[in-house]
Design a protein around this motif. Structure first.
Motif, PDB file in Angstrom:
ATOM      1  N   GLU A  33       0.945  -1.710  -0.167  1.00  0.00           N
ATOM      2  CA  GLU A  33       0.319  -0.092   0.052  1.00  0.00           C
ATOM      3  C   GLU A  33       1.355   1.109   0.003  1.00  0.00           C
ATOM      4  OE1 GLU A  33      -4.113   0.410  -0.064  1.00  0.00           O
ATOM      5  OE2 GLU A  33      -3.472  -1.479   0.734  1.00  0.00           O
ATOM      6  N   ALA A  34       0.920   2.382  -0.588  1.00  0.00           N
ATOM      7  CA  ALA A  34       0.967   3.537  -0.885  1.00  0.00           C
ATOM      8  C   ALA A  34       1.173   4.523   0.323  1.00  0.00           C
ATOM      9  CB  ALA A  34       1.304   4.387  -2.338  1.00  0.00           C
ATOM     10  N   ARG A  35       1.870   4.922   1.181  1.00  0.00           N
ATOM     11  CA  ARG A  35       1.849   6.193   1.515  1.00  0.00           C
ATOM     12  C   ARG A  35       2.413   7.476   1.582  1.00  0.00           C
ATOM     13  NH1 ARG A  35       4.207   3.069   6.922  1.00  0.00           N
ATOM     14  NH2 ARG A  35       4.736   2.604   5.142  1.00  0.00           N
ATOM     15  N   LEU A 110       5.702   2.077  -8.754  1.00  0.00           N
ATOM     16  CA  LEU A 110       4.021   3.118  -8.491  1.00  0.00           C
ATOM     17  C   LEU A 110       3.421   2.378  -9.375  1.00  0.00           C
ATOM     18  CD1 LEU A 110       5.638   6.860  -7.254  1.00  0.00           C
ATOM     19  CD2 LEU A 110       6.020   5.073  -6.635  1.00  0.00           C
ATOM     20  N   VAL A 111       2.705   2.089  -8.451  1.00  0.00           N
ATOM     21  CA  VAL A 111       0.948   1.832  -9.219  1.00  0.00           C
ATOM     22  C   VAL A 111      -0.252   3.256  -9.186  1.00  0.00           C
ATOM     23  CG1 VAL A 111      -0.767  -0.066  -9.542  1.00  0.00           C
ATOM     24  CG2 VAL A 111       1.376  -0.611  -9.066  1.00  0.00           C
ATOM     25  N   LEU A 112      -0.330   3.879 -10.275  1.00  0.00           N
ATOM     26  CA  LEU A 112      -1.163   4.742 -10.088  1.00  0.00           C
ATOM     27  C   LEU A 112      -2.754   4.507 -10.541  1.00  0.00           C
ATOM     28  CD1 LEU A 112       0.370   7.458 -12.223  1.00  0.00           C
ATOM     29  CD2 LEU A 112       0.518   6.430  -9.732  1.00  0.00           C
ATOM     30  N   ASP A 113      -3.533   4.863  -9.938  1.00  0.00           N
ATOM     31  CA  ASP A 113      -4.935   4.143 -10.994  1.00  0.00           C
ATOM     32  C   ASP A 113      -5.410   5.470 -12.221  1.00  0.00           C
ATOM     33  OD1 ASP A 113      -5.390   5.998  -9.805  1.00  0.00           O
ATOM     34  OD2 ASP A 113      -6.822   6.302  -8.125  1.00  0.00           O
ATOM     35  N   GLY A 114      -6.164   5.072 -12.653  1.00  0.00           N
ATOM     36  CA  GLY A 114      -6.415   6.297 -13.644  1.00  0.00           C
ATOM     37  C   GLY A 114      -6.832   6.951 -13.006  1.00  0.00           C
ATOM     38  N   ARG A 120       0.544   1.718  -4.799  1.00  0.00           N
ATOM     39  CA  ARG A 120       0.992   0.412  -4.674  1.00  0.00           C
ATOM     40  C   ARG A 120       2.179   1.301  -5.254  1.00  0.00           C
ATOM     41  NH1 ARG A 120      -3.018  -0.715  -3.122  1.00  0.00           N
ATOM     42  NH2 ARG A 120      -3.835  -2.866  -2.613  1.00  0.00           N
ATOM     43  N   ARG A 121       3.120   0.584  -4.146  1.00  0.00           N
ATOM     44  CA  ARG A 121       4.406   0.562  -3.815  1.00  0.00           C
ATOM     45  C   ARG A 121       5.245  -0.166  -4.461  1.00  0.00           C
ATOM     46  NH1 ARG A 121       7.009   5.981  -2.798  1.00  0.00           N
ATOM     47  NH2 ARG A 121       9.280   5.579  -2.014  1.00  0.00           N
ATOM     48  N   ALA A 122       6.391  -0.510  -5.002  1.00  0.00           N
ATOM     49  CA  ALA A 122       6.825  -2.227  -4.931  1.00  0.00           C
ATOM     50  C   ALA A 122       8.653  -1.074  -4.801  1.00  0.00           C
ATOM     51  CB  ALA A 122       6.687  -3.102  -6.016  1.00  0.00           C
ATOM     52  N   THR A 123       9.427  -1.611  -3.903  1.00  0.00           N
ATOM     53  CA  THR A 123      10.616  -0.541  -3.977  1.00  0.00           C
ATOM     54  C   THR A 123      11.844  -2.927  -4.645  1.00  0.00           C
ATOM     55  OG1 THR A 123      10.024   0.045  -2.608  1.00  0.00           O
ATOM     56  CG2 THR A 123      12.680  -0.052  -2.562  1.00  0.00           C
ATOM     57  N   GLY A 124      12.524  -2.338  -5.292  1.00  0.00           N
ATOM     58  CA  GLY A 124      13.034  -3.195  -5.745  1.00  0.00           C
ATOM     59  C   GLY A 124      12.153  -4.051  -6.145  1.00  0.00           C
ATOM     60  N   ALA A 125      12.863  -5.436  -7.815  1.00  0.00           N
ATOM     61  CA  ALA A 125      12.308  -5.611  -8.851  1.00  0.00           C
ATOM     62  C   ALA A 125      10.817  -6.501  -7.884  1.00  0.00           C
ATOM     63  CB  ALA A 125      13.479  -6.672  -9.502  1.00  0.00           C
ATOM     64  N   PRO A 126       9.450  -6.272  -8.367  1.00  0.00           N
ATOM     65  CA  PRO A 126       8.808  -7.114  -8.128  1.00  0.00           C
ATOM     66  C   PRO A 126       7.800  -8.483  -9.208  1.00  0.00           C
ATOM     67  CG  PRO A 126       7.595  -4.965  -9.669  1.00  0.00           C
ATOM     68  CD  PRO A 126       9.124  -5.032 -10.013  1.00  0.00           C
TER      69      PRO A 126
END
Lengths: 140, 147
Positions: A33-35, A110-114, A120-126
């Motif tokens: 979850e992105a904060r 970073l995963v952005l919605d429309g 969402r956020r991922a650090t390192g290769a997801p």
């Protein structure tokens, strides 16, 4: 008695590095979850239009080993999901964005919605399955 | 197209580097650290595949292994060699000036990085790059966006 300081340092360093390595391996690439307070990105910042359903924003640098794997994964998801696009940003040349979003290492995704909201956020290769699961639902 | 290398080469080099740095810490040998510094310099300036451990890998190890499953970019591990060089130089200067504690800290940091690369495949030197650029931008920011 021989001086064992160096030996103690070696053992301590290897123990600490092992602990760090295991911790990092367990967390690396996890999609969470992105904060971020300032959590909206648009075509102005990205230099490309947003995906209708989601935009996968990948921050990379020239000296980044896992960025290639992240790129392959995200491109794959973008290619086989309608309304999802992949945007790669050279972190080095967008430092204001990097600071604003508190990006500390690459790859960060970073995963952005429309609407461009960072969800969402991922650090390192997801991992592929994690990225797919993190995509926001299609809007009606 | 950037130069691509067998990713097992840098892992092999990191393993040898970790062993050498551990011996430096145990023996306190400035000369051995200086030699490792030269190896780092070769890796940073000539590329890992032309540095001593890379040549060792190519002649002794690789012929016994199959071809690599994938190749990786040469630039990240090369940058990490430059980071290693900075720590080795700092260590040599500290040893020579009698600042033994500083030398131990520098060598310990390099050992941790080499070990993480050898055991887990993490390139700590590479990961420092963005943090370094955040502190020292390479060029003026052109992407200021009012938000």
């Amino acid at each position: 008695m021989p001086d064992v300081t160096g030996l103690v340092v070696v053992v301590a360093v290897l123990a600490a590095a092992t602990a760090f390595g295991l911790w990092r391996r367990a967390r690396d690439g996890r999609v969470v979850e992105a904060r971020v307070d300032d959590a909206l990105l648009g075509p102005d910042e990205l230099g490309e239009p947003l995906g209708e359903r989601a935009t996968l924003v990948q921050f990379s640098t020239a000296f980044c080993q896992p960025c290639r794997a992240a790129r392959a994964t995200l491109k794959h998801v973008a290619a086989d999901t309608d309304g999802v696009v992949h945007v790669e940003i050279d972190a080095e040349h967008h430092l204001d964005l990097v600071r604003r979003l508190n990006i500390l290492r690459t790859p960060t995704t970073l995963v952005l919605d429309g609407d461009g909201r960072i969800v969402r956020r991922a650090t390192g290769a997801p991992r592929l399955a994690d990225v797919r699961a993190a995509l926001p639902a299609l809007r009606a | 197209m950037p130069t691509r290398i067998d990713p097992r080469g840098p892992r092999f080099a990191a393993t040898l580097t970790a062993v050498v740095l551990a011996v430096v810490l145990v023996t306190g040998s400035t000369w051995l650290l200086a030699l490792q510094g030269l190896v780092f310099a070769a890796g940073a300036f000539l590329g890992l595949q032309r540095a001593p451990y890379g040549l060792l890998y190519a002649t002794l190890v690789r012929p016994r292994l199959g071809p690599p499953g994938e190749l990786e970019d040469a630039a990240p591990p090369r940058f990490a060699q430059a980071v290693g060089l900075v720590f080795a130089v700092a260590g040599v200067i500290a040893f020579a000036s009698g600042l033994t504690v500083v030398a131990y800290v520098a060598v310990a940091a390099a050992l941790a990085a080499a070990f993480l690369n050898a055991a887990f495949g993490f390139c700590l030197g590479c990961e420092i790059y963005l943090a370094y650029r955040r502190l020292f931008p390479s060029q003026p920011n052109t992407t200021e966006v009012a938000s």
